[in-house]
Write an enzyme that holds these catalytic residues in place. Structure first.
Site, PDB file in Angstrom:
ATOM      1  N   GLY A  12       0.757  -1.383  -0.171  1.00 43.18           N
ATOM      2  CA  GLY A  12      -0.026  -0.112   0.078  1.00 43.18           C
ATOM      3  C   GLY A  12       0.754   1.428   0.008  1.00 43.18           C
ATOM      4  O   GLY A  12       0.269   2.421   0.154  1.00 43.18           O
ATOM      5  N   SER A  13       2.034   1.181  -0.231  1.00 45.01           N
ATOM      6  CA  SER A  13       2.839   2.281  -0.257  1.00 45.01           C
ATOM      7  C   SER A  13       2.374   3.467  -1.607  1.00 45.01           C
ATOM      8  O   SER A  13       2.522   4.673  -1.131  1.00 45.01           O
ATOM      9  CB  SER A  13       4.343   2.258  -0.497  1.00 45.01           C
ATOM     10  OG  SER A  13       4.794   1.562  -1.525  1.00 45.01           O
ATOM     11  N   LYS A  69     -17.366  -2.950  -9.720  1.00 47.07           N
ATOM     12  CA  LYS A  69     -17.680  -2.151  -8.840  1.00 47.07           C
ATOM     13  C   LYS A  69     -16.861  -0.770  -8.994  1.00 47.07           C
ATOM     14  O   LYS A  69     -17.431   0.202  -8.319  1.00 47.07           O
ATOM     15  CB  LYS A  69     -17.495  -2.755  -7.547  1.00 47.07           C
ATOM     16  CG  LYS A  69     -18.682  -3.407  -6.864  1.00 47.07           C
ATOM     17  CD  LYS A  69     -18.549  -3.971  -5.520  1.00 47.07           C
ATOM     18  CE  LYS A  69     -19.267  -2.601  -4.562  1.00 47.07           C
ATOM     19  NZ  LYS A  69     -19.411  -2.869  -3.169  1.00 47.07           N
ATOM     20  N   ILE A  85      -5.925  -8.540 -15.379  1.00 43.25           N
ATOM     21  CA  ILE A  85      -7.297  -7.670 -15.762  1.00 43.25           C
ATOM     22  C   ILE A  85      -7.671  -7.542 -17.215  1.00 43.25           C
ATOM     23  O   ILE A  85      -6.903  -7.834 -17.991  1.00 43.25           O
ATOM     24  CB  ILE A  85      -7.045  -5.864 -15.369  1.00 43.25           C
ATOM     25  CG1 ILE A  85      -6.907  -5.738 -13.881  1.00 43.25           C
ATOM     26  CG2 ILE A  85      -8.107  -5.240 -16.059  1.00 43.25           C
ATOM     27  CD1 ILE A  85      -6.871  -4.395 -13.537  1.00 43.25           C
ATOM     28  N   HIS A  99       4.458   1.044 -13.733  1.00 40.77           N
ATOM     29  CA  HIS A  99       5.316   0.092 -13.911  1.00 40.77           C
ATOM     30  C   HIS A  99       7.022   0.588 -13.557  1.00 40.77           C
ATOM     31  O   HIS A  99       7.340   1.528 -13.827  1.00 40.77           O
ATOM     32  CB  HIS A  99       5.390  -0.598 -15.056  1.00 40.77           C
ATOM     33  CG  HIS A  99       6.115  -1.914 -15.247  1.00 40.77           C
ATOM     34  ND1 HIS A  99       5.756  -3.139 -14.615  1.00 40.77           N
ATOM     35  CD2 HIS A  99       7.487  -2.044 -15.583  1.00 40.77           C
ATOM     36  CE1 HIS A  99       6.688  -4.001 -14.874  1.00 40.77           C
ATOM     37  NE2 HIS A  99       7.755  -3.599 -15.505  1.00 40.77           N
TER      38      HIS A  99
HETATM   39  C1  GRF Z   1       4.979  -0.265  -7.003  1.00 46.14           C
HETATM   40  O1  GRF Z   1       6.522   0.107  -6.645  1.00 46.14           O
HETATM   41  C2  GRF Z   1       4.963  -0.384  -8.679  1.00 46.14           C
HETATM   42  O2  GRF Z   1       5.983  -0.410  -9.407  1.00 46.14           O
HETATM   43  C3  GRF Z   1       4.122  -1.479  -8.802  1.00 46.14           C
HETATM   44  O3  GRF Z   1       3.865  -2.163  -7.509  1.00 46.14           O
HETATM   45  C4  GRF Z   1       4.503  -1.297  -6.577  1.00 46.14           C
HETATM   46  C5  GRF Z   1       3.680  -0.841  -5.428  1.00 46.14           C
HETATM   47  O4  GRF Z   1       3.409  -1.873  -4.376  1.00 46.14           O
HETATM   48  N1  GRF Z   1       2.980  -1.409  -9.451  1.00 46.14           N
HETATM   49  P1  GRF Z   1       2.547  -1.233  -2.915  1.00 46.14           P
HETATM   50  O5  GRF Z   1       2.079   0.071  -3.468  1.00 46.14           O
HETATM   51  O6  GRF Z   1       3.813  -0.980  -2.138  1.00 46.14           O
HETATM   52  O7  GRF Z   1       1.553  -2.224  -2.718  1.00 46.14           O
END
Ligand code: GRF
Length: 186
Positions: A12-13, A69, A85, A99
């Site tokens: 979730g970062s 949804k 997807i 990406h």
């Molecule tokens: C990001 O760094 C992005 O490159 C890829 O997934 C990573 C996100 O993971 N699409 P999160 O947001 O820490 O769950």
């Protein structure tokens, strides 16, 4: 106000950064212009706690139900969403992903997280970066919306590249989303 739904599978970062940029009074680049109406996860993951922290409604569903949804907004944003997807016709051009490479290089099935940066490191390339693209029915394939580049120093490991690109993603994604939304007919 543009309405966004965010799709997650991981820590979730990315969601946290997007919420920061929607709601932080001083530094939020999307503040007053975009709001996250819901978070959808395809599994139990840390991103659900992040959604709670920001007071954003969250749902855990299978991918098909998520797409049913989640589409009732101006834009769906993938933020570490790992399931395949298949874009329903009504959502074509309405889903974005970020990406951690300069697509079309180092994308495709199985290319995510550390694996991307290991491949970049092994390639001997002198630049890397991240790409925001429209999601279509192939992994990491849709129209490129924006990219940000950084040089690769010989002493940098795959871990170092991952950290540097992550930082870059956090700057690029909110800006690219806002830019993309502002070009859409409302
Ligand atoms: C990001 O760094 C992005 O490159 C890829 O997934 C990573 C996100 O993971 N699409 P999160 O947001 O820490 O769950």
């Amino acid at each position: 106000m543009f309405e966004i739904s965010v799709l997650v599978s991981g820590s979730g970062s990315t969601l946290d950064n997007l919420a920061f940029h929607c709601y932080d009074e001083l530094e939020g680049v999307m503040r007053g212009m975009a709001t996250i109406t819901s978070v959808f996860a395809d599994r139990n993951c840390g991103a659900l706690e992040v959604a709670d922290g920001w007071g954003i409604p969250k749902f855990v569903l299978d991918t098909k139900s998520i797409l049913k949804k989640a589409g009732n907004v101006d834009l769906c944003v993938l933020a570490g969403f790992l399931s395949k997807i298949y874009v329903p016709p009504e959502m074509e051009g309405k889903i974005l992903n970020i990406h951690p490479s300069l697509l079309p290089k180092y994308g495709g099935k199985g290319m995510y997280g550390r694996k991307v940066h290991q491949a970049v490191k092994e390639s001997g390339d002198s630049i890397t970066g991240c790409t925001v693209h429209v999601v279509d029915n192939e992994y990491d394939h849709g129209e490129i919306v924006d990219q940000e580049l950084i040089p690769i120093m010989p002493e940098q490991s795959a871990d170092d590249l991952e950290m540097a690109v992550k930082k870059l993603e956090q700057q690029l994604y909110p800006k690219a989303i806002l830019n993309f939304l502002s070009k859409q007919p409302k």
